[in-house]
Enzyme design. Sequence first.
Site, PDB file in Angstrom:
ATOM      1  NE  ARG A  46      11.752  40.899  24.999  1.00  0.00           N
ATOM      2  CZ  ARG A  46      10.583  41.323  25.494  1.00  0.00           C
ATOM      3  NH1 ARG A  46      10.069  42.472  25.078  1.00  0.00           N
ATOM      4  NH2 ARG A  46       9.930  40.633  26.405  1.00  0.00           N
ATOM      5  CE  LYS A 137      27.345  43.617  29.447  1.00  0.00           C
ATOM      6  NZ  LYS A 137      26.704  44.347  28.342  1.00  0.00           N
ATOM      7  CE  LYS A 220      31.189  44.999  25.949  1.00  0.00           C
ATOM      8  NZ  LYS A 220      30.090  44.168  25.464  1.00  0.00           N
TER       9      LYS A 220
END
Length: 339
Positions: A46, A137, A220
Amino acid sequence: MNLAELNTIAQAMVTPGKGILAADESSGTIKKRFDAIGAASTADSRRDYRELLFRSLDAMSGRISGVILYDETIRQTARDSTPLVRLIEQTGSIPGIKVDKGTKPLPFCPGEVVTEGLDGLRERFVEYRGLGAKFAKWRAVIDIGPGIPTETCIACNAHALARYAALSQEEGIVPIVEPEVLMDGGHDIELCYEVTEWVLKTVFDELYRQRVTLEGMVLKPNMVVPGQQSPKRASVEEVAEKTVRVLKSCVPGAVPGIAFLSGGQSDVEATAHLDAINKIGGLPWKVTFSYGRALQAAPLTAWKGENTNVPAAQRAFSHRARMNGLATLGEWKKELETA
Ligand code: 13P
């Protein structure tokens, strides 16, 4: 909270010509993406994958205003021991962090979910700020189906989004407020419009109640599109026109910018829609992208988990970043995809 600072960061996140890379897949989600290309998902793989994105200098310095990271990633270092956050900053891009803890079934609302993660969030914001996060977020998920969404689901999710946004601003971190109306299902574009309108009106009402400063946030949202299984397809122009209409009727001009999610649109579709929206022009906010899948599908396919494919993956990522960057200016053309 320093409002001028929040506004400066929010403005930088939506700089014309640039947009946000959503690289905040949870370990479960990134495993699904890696499974699809036959790559093993380990902390190192990752890291390697995200490092290749953050070292794509053309894309990062020219087209990517900010990167949303996952908790694991914000703590990781590159192969040469440079913190990944530093790599991002060195390109002039801004590091951010996903702080929600995903969705859980909403009691007595079959088929609906609420996003969790408010407990301890104030303390987590302090830590993330120390790790270099300048924005955050939180994603709420609203599904369309028989009898849903319910008022309960929209109200709970809007409340949580606003609670999160207030805590974020209190710590001097710009909140990305993401209420996503999913494009799963067979509903038509009109129903997506109605639900998106309902959700956005509710979210801005909650943001007001909870004293969130609109100048210090980024919205968003989803675009207004037909469900993926709907037989009634919509043209690029119709998507752009309906998306602009619903946003104009719901989003105050005090919000510096709107950065769309891609939500399962193909990568070129997501670019074409963003471009058409910006070609309409005369909008009170900057309008850009905060794409996950639509920026990463091409580099993931090129990479396949192989070191030797890193340059090809970086070229694929840079191409999509450039196409979307042009779309933020309404300067994209289909022919550029193959040029
Ligand atoms: P997609 O662009 O793949 O929808 O992801 C954006 C995102 O951050 C969803 O929370």
